[in-house]
Design a protein around this motif. Structure first.
Motif, PDB file in Angstrom:
ATOM      1  N   GLY A  86      -5.992  14.083  10.674  1.00 56.16           N
ATOM      2  CA  GLY A  86      -5.544  12.805  10.113  1.00 56.16           C
ATOM      3  C   GLY A  86      -4.100  12.958   9.678  1.00 56.16           C
ATOM      4  O   GLY A  86      -3.292  13.557  10.396  1.00 56.16           O
ATOM      5  N   GLU A  87      -3.783  12.474   8.478  1.00 59.11           N
ATOM      6  CA  GLU A  87      -2.383  12.507   8.038  1.00 59.11           C
ATOM      7  C   GLU A  87      -1.911  13.937   7.785  1.00 59.11           C
ATOM      8  O   GLU A  87      -2.486  14.668   6.995  1.00 59.11           O
ATOM      9  N   ILE A  88      -0.823  14.314   8.456  1.00 58.73           N
ATOM     10  CA  ILE A  88      -0.241  15.636   8.200  1.00 58.73           C
ATOM     11  C   ILE A  88       1.117  15.472   7.531  1.00 58.73           C
ATOM     12  O   ILE A  88       1.555  16.334   6.765  1.00 58.73           O
ATOM     13  N   VAL A  89       1.789  14.341   7.801  1.00 57.72           N
ATOM     14  CA  VAL A  89       3.095  14.051   7.201  1.00 57.72           C
ATOM     15  C   VAL A  89       3.087  12.632   6.655  1.00 57.72           C
ATOM     16  O   VAL A  89       2.577  11.717   7.303  1.00 57.72           O
ATOM     17  N   GLY A  90       3.673  12.473   5.468  1.00 56.74           N
ATOM     18  CA  GLY A  90       3.922  11.135   4.937  1.00 56.74           C
ATOM     19  C   GLY A  90       5.387  11.067   4.533  1.00 56.74           C
ATOM     20  O   GLY A  90       5.878  11.945   3.829  1.00 56.74           O
ATOM     21  N   GLY A  91       6.099  10.048   5.012  1.00 55.96           N
ATOM     22  CA  GLY A  91       7.517   9.991   4.664  1.00 55.96           C
ATOM     23  C   GLY A  91       8.056   8.581   4.721  1.00 55.96           C
ATOM     24  O   GLY A  91       7.319   7.627   4.990  1.00 55.96           O
ATOM     25  N   ILE A  97       0.823  -1.209   0.000  1.00 51.97           N
ATOM     26  CA  ILE A  97       0.000   0.000   0.000  1.00 51.97           C
ATOM     27  C   ILE A  97       0.859   1.262   0.000  1.00 51.97           C
ATOM     28  O   ILE A  97       0.350   2.357   0.175  1.00 51.97           O
ATOM     29  N   LYS A  98       2.170   1.124  -0.224  1.00 47.89           N
ATOM     30  CA  LYS A  98       3.039   2.300  -0.214  1.00 47.89           C
ATOM     31  C   LYS A  98       3.864   2.404  -1.495  1.00 47.89           C
ATOM     32  O   LYS A  98       3.953   1.451  -2.271  1.00 47.89           O
ATOM     33  N   ALA A  99       4.485   3.556  -1.707  1.00 47.97           N
ATOM     34  CA  ALA A  99       5.171   3.842  -2.972  1.00 47.97           C
ATOM     35  C   ALA A  99       6.430   2.990  -3.170  1.00 47.97           C
ATOM     36  O   ALA A  99       6.996   2.449  -2.220  1.00 47.97           O
ATOM     37  N   MET A 131       6.520   6.082   7.194  1.00 43.86           N
ATOM     38  CA  MET A 131       5.964   6.692   8.405  1.00 43.86           C
ATOM     39  C   MET A 131       4.927   7.737   8.028  1.00 43.86           C
ATOM     40  O   MET A 131       5.106   8.504   7.084  1.00 43.86           O
ATOM     41  N   ASP A 132       3.814   7.735   8.732  1.00 41.61           N
ATOM     42  CA  ASP A 132       2.816   8.793   8.599  1.00 41.61           C
ATOM     43  C   ASP A 132       2.635   9.437   9.959  1.00 41.61           C
ATOM     44  O   ASP A 132       2.499   8.730  10.951  1.00 41.61           O
ATOM     45  N   VAL A 133       2.647  10.763  10.002  1.00 43.42           N
ATOM     46  CA  VAL A 133       2.331  11.454  11.249  1.00 43.42           C
ATOM     47  C   VAL A 133       0.856  11.816  11.210  1.00 43.42           C
ATOM     48  O   VAL A 133       0.385  12.436  10.258  1.00 43.42           O
TER      49      VAL A 133
HETATM   50 MN    MN Z   1       0.684   9.811   2.500  1.00 40.22          MN
END
Ligand code: MN
Ligand code: ATP
Length: 477
Positions: free
Chosen positions: A399-404, A374-376, A391-393
């Protein structure tokens, strides 16, 4: 005489001195008291005019929204609600505002109505406060990175690769819609287009930023990004600003540390530097919450929420643990989730993210080690062969504010993953080069700036934290 700002005058003790100020009339009452605002602060300065010496004609032109210049004496105020005021000796109408036509009247307007008047809404207390906080936040973003040895990189807005993998893209072409040349296969012949190939508006500057991190060490981008998704939510824009740090030699733990430290710094910066605007927004939100049913009200005020994030560590939880919590949660058992959680591997929806943050942990959460499926493609594969160092913050209300993630630095693994997803190596030859020449562990993340502004200001709709929002069916202004 030099012009002072309203902010300077409200803080000044230059009593009995002559001052000049220019701004827009907010209210005018009793043919005597003008509340004047010039954007420098949420507060107005009271200008008291001498009824006798002001002509009837001028009095009629002191309408809400009019631009005026005022000269007068700064005095300690006799009235309640302000410490200083100006006793006007000269008043000039700079620009009239017809009260029958001006939409922003001194009363409560709905946010929907103000959205339709986005060119004038910043003349209200709410929007001027939001936009001043937005400005301070973006300054804090640069300051944090510049003070910590990061270089600011401007990645392209027009991108030649459609493999960024973050979402649907807007095409960029100089062909006229109905006159695009067709090739032998009957497809549009982009070789004849402006760039000689298909191009799009970027969805992320990450891939380009990675190449820069592999030379400058620590870099960040801060620029516009575009998503052509038809998602009409309170958290999605078609054009939004993204902050993307990328750091050579950082692993996922260092990446999580960076995201926490960064968010805390910028929030603390506005708590210190935007006190009056935040006080106003805090009261606005408290007022708004009162109109909600008890069960939906937030337990903390805006300022309490901001201080909570600044003073507490984020909870770090693996995807696998999160799935266990969700599977055994009340709403899941009572079939209250729109998307029930049955097995490991499910993609988390915003209802699940919000359950974890708002109901279960009651603090910001960093979820990590997601299923690879489900990830890149560029996220680093773990030893288990099925999860990646993502990691998602997750934040309350947002909800999601950061995706890394930590990035896949091993050329062979990266190539395998691209092949599995049908991503053409030829398209990303330059990206693969970073893994061929001096590859190293590295990591980064993307933070949606408007979601950060939403959290900081307590505004419920993302359309209200960017000056001129772009959303499906909406590109006025
Ligand atoms: Mn994301
Ligand atoms: P979501 O699942 O919320 O749609 P995403 O997983 O598609 O987000 P990413 O591609 O990881 O988002 O982008 C990084 C960050 O950019 C997100 O964490 C979010 O803060 C922000 N973001 C993503 N899409 C949008 C959007 N359409 N409008 C505003 N901000 C966005």
């Amino acid at each position: 005489m030099t012009r002072s700002s309203v902010l300077e005058l409200l803080q000044s003790d230059r009593f009995l001195q002559e001052v000049t100020v220019k701004g827009w009339v907010r209210t005018f009452r009793s043919n005597r008291f003008i509340a004047l605002n010039d954007g420098s602060t949420i507060n107005n300065i009271q200008c008291v005019i001498d009824f006798e010496s002001t002509t009837q004609e001028t009095l009629k032109r002191i309408n809400t929204g009019a631009a005026i210049a005022v000269k007068g004496t700064l005095v300690e105020s006799q009235g309640k609600g302000q410490s200083v005021e100006i006793q006007v000796t000269e008043l000039e109408i700079l620009g009239d505002s017809n009260p029958d036509e001006y939409p922003i009247q001194p009363k409560k307007h709905s946010l929907e109505f103000l959205r339709e008047n986005a060119h004038l809404r910043v003349r209200t207390n709410t929007f001027s406060a939001v936009m001043r906080v937005r400005s301070a936040l973006s300054f804090a973003v640069h300051r944090y990175f510049q003070e910590n040895g990061f270089y600011y990189v401007n990645t392209p807005i027009i991108t030649g690769s459609d493999a960024e993998g973050a979402g649907e893209m807007f095409k960029v072409t100089s062909f006229e819609a109905n006159k695009a040349p067709i090739d032998e296969a009957g497809k549009i012949d982009y070789k004849q287009d402006f760039f000689g190939k298909e191009t799009n508006l970027t969805v992320s500057g990450q891939l380009e930023a990675e190449t820069y991190a592999m030379a400058l060490g620590k870099v960040y981008t801060f620029g516009p990004t575009f998503r052509a998704e038809n998602s009409n939510t309170t958290r999605h824009l078609a054009e939004f600003w993204m902050i993307e740090p990328e750091v050579a030699f950082n692993d996922l733990d260092a990446n999580m540390d960076l995201s926490e430290d960064f968010i805390r710094y910028v929030l603390n910066y506005v708590l210190v530097n935007c006190k009056e605007d935040l006080d106003f927004l805090d009261q606005r939100l408290t007022q708004e919450e009162k109109s909600k049913p008890q069960a939906q009200r937030s337990e903390m005020s805006l300022l309490e929420k901001l201080n909570f994030v600044v003073n507490n560590n984020f909870k770090r939880v693996s995807y696998t643990e999160a799935i266990d919590i969700l599977r055994n949660s009340k709403p899941n058992k009572k079939k209250k989730f729109q998307f029930p959680i049955n097995e490991w591997g499910a993609d988390l929806q915003s209802e699940h993210e919000r359950y974890l943050v708002e109901k279960h942990f009651k603090c910001p959460v960093i979820l990590f080690d997601y299923p690879a499926t489900i990830k890149a493609f560029y996220m680093r594969l773990n030893e288990d062969g099925k999860t990646v160092r993502a990691m998602d913050v997750l934040f309350p209300g947002i909800g999601e504010i950061v995706g890394g993630s930590q990035r896949e630095e091993r050329l062979d693994v990266l190539k395998e993953k691209m092949a599995a997803l049908d991503i053409d190596e030829k398209e990303l030859w330059w990206y693969l080069d970073t893994r061929k020449f001096g590859t190293a562990v590295h990591a980064g993340f993307g933070l949606g700036f408007e979601r950060l502004v939403q959290f900081t200001t307590g505004m419920g709709n993302i359309r209200d934290v960017i000056p001129f929002p772009r959303t499906p069916q909406n590109a006025e202004f």
